[in-house]
Design an enzyme around this catalytic site. Structure first.
Site, PDB file in Angstrom:
ATOM      1  N   GLY A 148       0.819  -1.198   0.000  1.00 42.90           N
ATOM      2  CA  GLY A 148       0.000   0.000   0.000  1.00 42.90           C
ATOM      3  C   GLY A 148       0.857   1.254   0.000  1.00 42.90           C
ATOM      4  O   GLY A 148       2.081   1.211   0.203  1.00 42.90           O
ATOM      5  N   CYS A 149       0.196   2.399  -0.224  1.00 40.75           N
ATOM      6  CA  CYS A 149       0.938   3.661  -0.355  1.00 40.75           C
ATOM      7  C   CYS A 149       1.498   4.134   0.987  1.00 40.75           C
ATOM      8  O   CYS A 149       2.714   4.354   1.111  1.00 40.75           O
ATOM      9  CB  CYS A 149       0.046   4.719  -0.984  1.00 40.75           C
ATOM     10  SG  CYS A 149      -1.605   4.875  -0.252  1.00 40.75           S
ATOM     11  N   TYR A 150       0.656   4.287   1.993  1.00 39.79           N
ATOM     12  CA  TYR A 150       1.172   4.658   3.311  1.00 39.79           C
ATOM     13  C   TYR A 150       2.209   3.654   3.816  1.00 39.79           C
ATOM     14  O   TYR A 150       3.282   4.044   4.303  1.00 39.79           O
ATOM     15  CB  TYR A 150       0.035   4.759   4.324  1.00 39.79           C
ATOM     16  CG  TYR A 150      -0.764   6.030   4.316  1.00 39.79           C
ATOM     17  CD1 TYR A 150      -0.164   7.271   4.528  1.00 39.79           C
ATOM     18  CD2 TYR A 150      -2.147   6.007   4.131  1.00 39.79           C
ATOM     19  CE1 TYR A 150      -0.911   8.448   4.552  1.00 39.79           C
ATOM     20  CE2 TYR A 150      -2.897   7.178   4.142  1.00 39.79           C
ATOM     21  CZ  TYR A 150      -2.278   8.393   4.353  1.00 39.79           C
ATOM     22  OH  TYR A 150      -3.016   9.549   4.376  1.00 39.79           O
TER      23      TYR A 150
END
EC number: 1.2.1.38
Length: 345
Positions: A148-150
């Site tokens: 995921g991005c975070y």
């Protein structure tokens, strides 16, 4: 040429995959699917791709996808796990950009995503695709779970401290900020410009579904369970993530050694840039690029190390990292198709 299929191509990560693959010298997109937009030419929906793709969106067809060398899933959570087993049986390699195969504890996954997992055997065998950590496993993988991005920005920022055992792994804090594209392309009132503009807020402060993924990755780096507080925020911009990370030193290491630790850890990583100590990385410095830029800070008479980490949530946080994983899986130059610098202004 690697024959590519993309499932779920109408969202922001899908079009970002197409933008990157349009200039990739070893990739040929064979099909791109969308149940809702079947028959619509890609260039009609995304005019920035005119002249690059003559494809139209099509209904997902397992037989067509089985003819690909690699399939990217840019779908909502819960879709890939239903389709992946058939592709695995056909020998197709998969990079899944959703969360379906990121979390190894499937009870935890079901609790955060609100459904039972339907492909537990493949969840167990999937490789978590953070190349800076799992490059060797990615090379051999048939199924890669794209981070995921975070979690990408946060894990890369904390890794050197946890791998070296220099900080208290039970007291980590991650303060994350994201642009509105992180919520996807669906029509949501809360994402309208009139709702997001001139405003700034925290969300998911009582618990966010990226938390178990972050915890899992940081625990692997530390070699022990970690305690991490993660609070995401929505900022009025389209794309970009900034993560400000805090960790308490357990040793008397001088700050210069910490800077050297980071520089040594990422010296050979093509997409991680450790900036001079005291720098303040900006999200605009990575817009459209597959880079994570970071910098270290330490305030006077403090045992707290502060790391600031920025990525483009749609590139290093999604589509760019997926193509990076593809390059590793097929033995290509890892930077192929990903060398363009960030966009400024």
């Amino acid at each position: 040429m690697i024959k590519i299929g993309i499932v779920g191509g109408t969202g922001y990560t899908g079009v970002e995959l197409l933008r990157i693959l349009a200039v990739h010298p070893e990739a040929q997109v064979q099909c791109i699917t969308s149940r809702s937009e079947a028959g619509v030419p890609v260039a009609d929906m995304y005019p920035n791709l005119r002249g690059h793709f003559d494809l139209a969106f099509s209904e997902p067809d397992p037989a067509v996808l089985a003819g690909c060398d690699l399939v990217f899933f840019a779908t909502p959570h819960g879709v890939a796990m239903r389709m992946v087993p058939e592709l695995m049986a056909a020998g197709v390699r998969v990079v899944d950009l959703s969360a379906d195969f990121r979390i190894k504890d499937l009870d935890t996954w079901a609790r955060w995503y609100g459904m039972p997992h339907e492909a537990p055997e493949w969840a167990a065998n999937a490789v978590y695709g953070l190349p800076e950590v799992a490059r060797n496993a990615i090379r051999q993988a048939q199924l890669v779970a794209n981070p995921g991005c975070y979690p990408t920005a946060i894990q890369l920022g904390f890794l050197p401290l946890l791998e070296s055992g220099l900080v208290d792994a039970s007291r980590l804090i991650a303060d994350g900020k994201s642009g509105a594209s992180g919520a996807g392309r669906q029509g949501k009132i809360g994402m309208l410009h009139g709702e997001v503009g001139e405003s700034f807020k925290a969300y998911g402060a009582s618990g966010h579904r990226h938390l178990p993924e972050i915890r899992q990755g940081l625990a692997a780096a530390a070699g022990q369970p970690v305690g991490v507080t993660f609070v995401p925020h929505l900022v009025p911009m389209v794309r970009g993530i900034e993560a400000t990370l805090y960790a308490e030193l357990t040793t008397a290491d001088d700050f210069e050694r910490l800077q050297g630790l980071y520089e040594d850890r990422y010296r050979d990583e093509p997409f991680v840039d450790v900036m001079p100590a005291g720098s303040h990385p900006e999200t605009r410095s990575v817009r459209g690029a597959n880079h994570c830029r970071m910098a270290l800070h330490r305030q006077e008479d403090s045992k707290t190390v502060i790391v600031t980490s920025v990525i483009d949530n749609l590139v290093k946080g999604a589509a760019g990292q997926a193509v990076q994983n593809m390059n590793v899986m097929f033995g290509l130059d890892e930077t192929l198709g990903l060398k363009a610098p960030a966009l400024l202004p």
